[in-house]
Design a protein around this motif. Sequence first.
Motif, mmCIF file in Angstrom:
data_model
loop_
_atom_site.group_PDB
_atom_site.id
_atom_site.type_symbol
_atom_site.label_atom_id
_atom_site.label_comp_id
_atom_site.label_asym_id
_atom_site.label_seq_id
_atom_site.Cartn_x
_atom_site.Cartn_y
_atom_site.Cartn_z
ATOM 1 N N GLY A 223 -0.920 -10.024 2.721
ATOM 2 C CA GLY A 223 -0.121 -10.020 3.941
ATOM 3 C C GLY A 223 -1.016 -10.372 5.113
ATOM 4 O O GLY A 223 -1.991 -11.101 4.961
ATOM 5 N N PRO B 95 -2.783 -0.962 2.903
ATOM 6 C CA PRO B 95 -2.512 -0.642 4.305
ATOM 7 C C PRO B 95 -3.677 0.068 4.975
ATOM 8 O O PRO B 95 -3.887 -0.071 6.177
ATOM 9 C CB PRO B 95 -1.276 0.264 4.234
ATOM 10 N N GLY C 298 -2.014 -6.567 4.653
ATOM 11 C CA GLY C 298 -2.888 -6.356 3.502
ATOM 12 C C GLY C 298 -3.459 -7.632 2.947
ATOM 13 O O GLY C 298 -3.428 -8.686 3.584
ATOM 14 N N GLY D 119 7.177 5.137 0.533
ATOM 15 C CA GLY D 119 7.628 6.528 0.550
ATOM 16 C C GLY D 119 8.905 6.728 1.345
ATOM 17 O O GLY D 119 9.698 7.634 1.038
ATOM 18 N N GLY E 37 5.513 2.569 4.594
ATOM 19 C CA GLY E 37 5.232 2.442 3.166
ATOM 20 C C GLY E 37 6.462 2.747 2.336
ATOM 21 O O GLY E 37 7.521 3.161 2.857
#
Length: 345
Positions: free
Chosen positions: A277, A295, A274, A217, A215
């Motif tokens: 995706g 996700p 997702g 992050g 992700g």
Amino acid sequence: MESILFLAHTEADGTLAKSALETLGAARTLAAALPGATLIAGLAGAQLQPAAGQIAGCGATRFLGATGPDFGFPRYGSDVAAAEAIARAAAATLVVAPATSRWNRALAGAAQRLAGRIDAHVTGVAVANGQPSASRWYYRQRMEGTLTRTARPWILLLEPGCAPPWAGAPGQPDIEVVPVALTAAHRRTTVTGVKAPPADEQTIRPDARLLFVAGAGWTKKQPDGQAHAIEAERLILEFLRRTQASLGSTKSLVDLSGEGQAVLSCLSHLNQVGQTGSTPRHPKGLATCCHGEEPHTVGWRFIPERRAINLNPSCGWAQGKADVLYVADAFAVLRRVNELLAARG
Ligand SMILES: Cc1cc2nc3c(=O)[nH]c(=O)nc-3n(C[C@H](O)[C@H](O)[C@H](O)COP(=O)(O)OP(=O)(O)OC[C@H]3O[C@@H](n4cnc5c(N)ncnc54)[C@H](O)[C@@H]3O)c2cc1C
């Protein structure tokens, strides 16, 4: 009575891929459940003996093949002609084929030429009230539908990973060669080679046991006030190399490249899981540094065992959708996991 054609193309070494064997299993299920149905195997490829030998014991009454150098590589013109000729030779009413990129491209054209119908993205086949049916997902994998059709021939493209691969005794069946009349127009495209990244640079591995989702992050400022994208990439790639996991990404992370921010160069939009995706099928998933719904829900729609690593214990999606949430720094976790994997050798 249905005449069921299992239609596959061979791989470069002349054998059938796992997705083809899965499709053969599904075709056999239909043949066994439909009264009086016959199963015919149809193959296209430069050489057919290895593939036919592989499935000799599948119960097919005939083995039909379009063979020669023209069928040794994917090309719409020759593939659609081969599929049409084999389906006609088999007098097929149902055609069950693996949803490879090669067949996904060519079989809609074959359906048109055969005056039949085609359904792609099929995830299962069954028989109800004596009629064959196919199931598939709609609205980005949120709703499952089951459909039947009266039109024939009906071509079904079965997604990989949806049926157990058929396995049985090899042999040496006789192959009936089906003539395919190719003109210069069919051969207009020439395949001169394939450009692909080396296997160890390829991060999308559909057959991997683990999907590792990265992700945004990973590229955000960390407790020391700095972003560590280079270290993130190194840790993730080492983990992938050691585990042979497949790499998925959130949309936020792949989109960052467009905003000129620090990104992981190993990612492209092809890695995105997702709603917009992919929804891959792996036995296990590990989401790292992800907050989003995508996700944890849609992208993981078909992942049975799900874990997440997040610094934020209140991440609602990770709490609600992951079986296990590790509240931890993903950098520290991956550093340690990589050490343990290295020690294991
Ligand atoms: C129409 C539409 C379609 C969409 N389609 C998709 C889609 O297909 N796929 C998709 O992914 N998104 C999609 N989205 C976006 C989606 O809703 C989320 O916005 C996105 O997934 C969030 O991305 P993220 O979790 O990577 O980033 P963020 O929301 O920024 O989360 C980053 C997380 O990293 C954690 N973190 C930071 N540092 C660390 C660390 N050191 N260790 C552990 N954790 C850390 C943070 O606590 C945070 O939870 C779509 C949105 C819309 C509107």
